[in-house]
Enzyme design. Structure first.
Site, PDB file in Angstrom:
ATOM      1  N   GLY A  53      27.134  39.554  48.699  1.00  0.00           N
ATOM      2  CA  GLY A  53      25.994  38.928  47.359  1.00  0.00           C
ATOM      3  C   GLY A  53      26.609  37.026  47.856  1.00  0.00           C
ATOM      4  O   GLY A  53      27.240  36.854  48.354  1.00  0.00           O
ATOM      5  N   HIS A  71      39.913  33.087  38.846  1.00  0.00           N
ATOM      6  CA  HIS A  71      39.761  34.560  39.753  1.00  0.00           C
ATOM      7  C   HIS A  71      40.796  35.243  39.484  1.00  0.00           C
ATOM      8  O   HIS A  71      41.159  36.300  39.268  1.00  0.00           O
ATOM      9  CB  HIS A  71      39.913  34.678  41.313  1.00  0.00           C
ATOM     10  N   ARG A  72      42.126  34.368  39.966  1.00  0.00           N
ATOM     11  CA  ARG A  72      43.968  35.325  39.362  1.00  0.00           C
ATOM     12  C   ARG A  72      43.772  35.671  37.880  1.00  0.00           C
ATOM     13  O   ARG A  72      44.170  36.794  37.807  1.00  0.00           O
ATOM     14  CB  ARG A  72      44.837  34.317  39.529  1.00  0.00           C
ATOM     15  N   ALA A 119      25.807  33.158  46.008  1.00  0.00           N
ATOM     16  CA  ALA A 119      27.347  32.868  44.958  1.00  0.00           C
ATOM     17  C   ALA A 119      27.147  32.938  43.642  1.00  0.00           C
ATOM     18  O   ALA A 119      25.465  32.638  42.966  1.00  0.00           O
ATOM     19  CB  ALA A 119      27.213  31.445  45.631  1.00  0.00           C
ATOM     20  N   SER A 179      32.355  39.918  43.092  1.00  0.00           N
ATOM     21  CA  SER A 179      33.922  40.284  43.066  1.00  0.00           C
ATOM     22  C   SER A 179      34.119  40.531  42.097  1.00  0.00           C
ATOM     23  O   SER A 179      34.740  41.460  42.506  1.00  0.00           O
ATOM     24  CB  SER A 179      34.221  38.553  43.250  1.00  0.00           C
ATOM     25  N   THR A 198      41.866  34.344  51.328  1.00  0.00           N
ATOM     26  CA  THR A 198      41.200  33.410  52.255  1.00  0.00           C
ATOM     27  C   THR A 198      40.989  32.140  51.917  1.00  0.00           C
ATOM     28  O   THR A 198      41.529  31.661  52.775  1.00  0.00           O
ATOM     29  CB  THR A 198      39.999  34.204  53.407  1.00  0.00           C
ATOM     30  N   GLN A 255      41.243  36.376  35.696  1.00  0.00           N
ATOM     31  CA  GLN A 255      40.438  37.624  35.747  1.00  0.00           C
ATOM     32  C   GLN A 255      40.997  38.800  36.367  1.00  0.00           C
ATOM     33  O   GLN A 255      40.376  40.160  35.784  1.00  0.00           O
ATOM     34  CB  GLN A 255      39.439  37.610  36.334  1.00  0.00           C
ATOM     35  N   ARG A 256      41.644  38.417  37.038  1.00  0.00           N
ATOM     36  CA  ARG A 256      42.098  39.702  38.207  1.00  0.00           C
ATOM     37  C   ARG A 256      43.265  40.746  37.530  1.00  0.00           C
ATOM     38  O   ARG A 256      42.933  42.358  37.346  1.00  0.00           O
ATOM     39  CB  ARG A 256      42.796  39.118  39.286  1.00  0.00           C
ATOM     40  N   ASP A 268      38.912  39.217  50.133  1.00  0.00           N
ATOM     41  CA  ASP A 268      37.820  38.024  48.983  1.00  0.00           C
ATOM     42  C   ASP A 268      38.168  37.075  49.823  1.00  0.00           C
ATOM     43  O   ASP A 268      39.175  36.209  49.143  1.00  0.00           O
ATOM     44  CB  ASP A 268      37.756  38.088  47.848  1.00  0.00           C
TER      45      ASP A 268
END
Length: 171
Positions: free
Chosen positions: A7, A48-49, A9, A14, A33, A51-52, A82
């Site tokens: 996908g 991101h952290r 941006a 994700s 990465t 949300q996970r 990711d």
């Protein structure tokens, strides 16, 4: 099961990939990465952290992706990577792209874990100016094609909506 999620941006790729991994019911490993080299990237990573949530075990590996995947491999595990385009950038900058790409493509079929690979689809725009930018787009497209042939499932996410491009029965 190997699943490639592509996908643009901020497409929702994700979030979709993370839900697919959670749906596996397996022990969750997030292989990141990205490297937090500036404030903006630090903010992205923190978001991101958050949300996970806590269900994920995190492994940060900007370059030696295949080794990290092999170390975390087990039948009851789900490995989410990711993202491959950041990894590609890291490999190109290190001058090790051909070697590390080949190792990844050789390693994937040997893994017992479920694998969800997230990558940016960058090849739908104009041909970029500059040799390095063109190489990045070309190598990204080649990698996606090679992964799509190896993966059981390929999904394109746009505006948060998944479109299944390939679905193979793994049972």
């Amino acid at each position: 099961m190997m699943h490639l999620v592509l996908g643009g941006a901020r497409s929702g790729k994700s979030r979709f990939a993370e839900q697919c991994a959670r749906d596996s019911g397996k022990t969750l490993f997030y292989i990141a990465t990205a490297e937090a080299r500036d404030g903006e990237m630090q903010t992205r990573i923190a978001h991101h952290r958050e949300q996970r949530g806590a269900a994920w075990q995190l492994r940060e590996e900007p370059l030696l992706l295949s080794g990290a995947m092999a170390e975390l491999d087990a039948p009851g595990h789900c490995l989410l990577v990711d993202c491959l385009t950041l990894w590609l950038s890291n490999c190109l900058a290190a001058g090790r792209w051909e070697e590390l790409r080949a190792t990844l493509l050789d390693t994937l079929p040997q893994l017992a874990a479920d694998v969800v690979l997230v990558s940016n689809e960058v090849g739908q725009g104009v041909v970029p100016m500059g040799e390095l930018n063109r190489r990045f787009v070309d190598e990204s497209g080649r990698l996606h094609q090679d992964l799509a042939t190896r993966c059981h499932r390929v999904t394109l996410v746009t505006a948060g909506l998944p479109l299944t491009l390939k679905e193979m029965n793994t049972a």
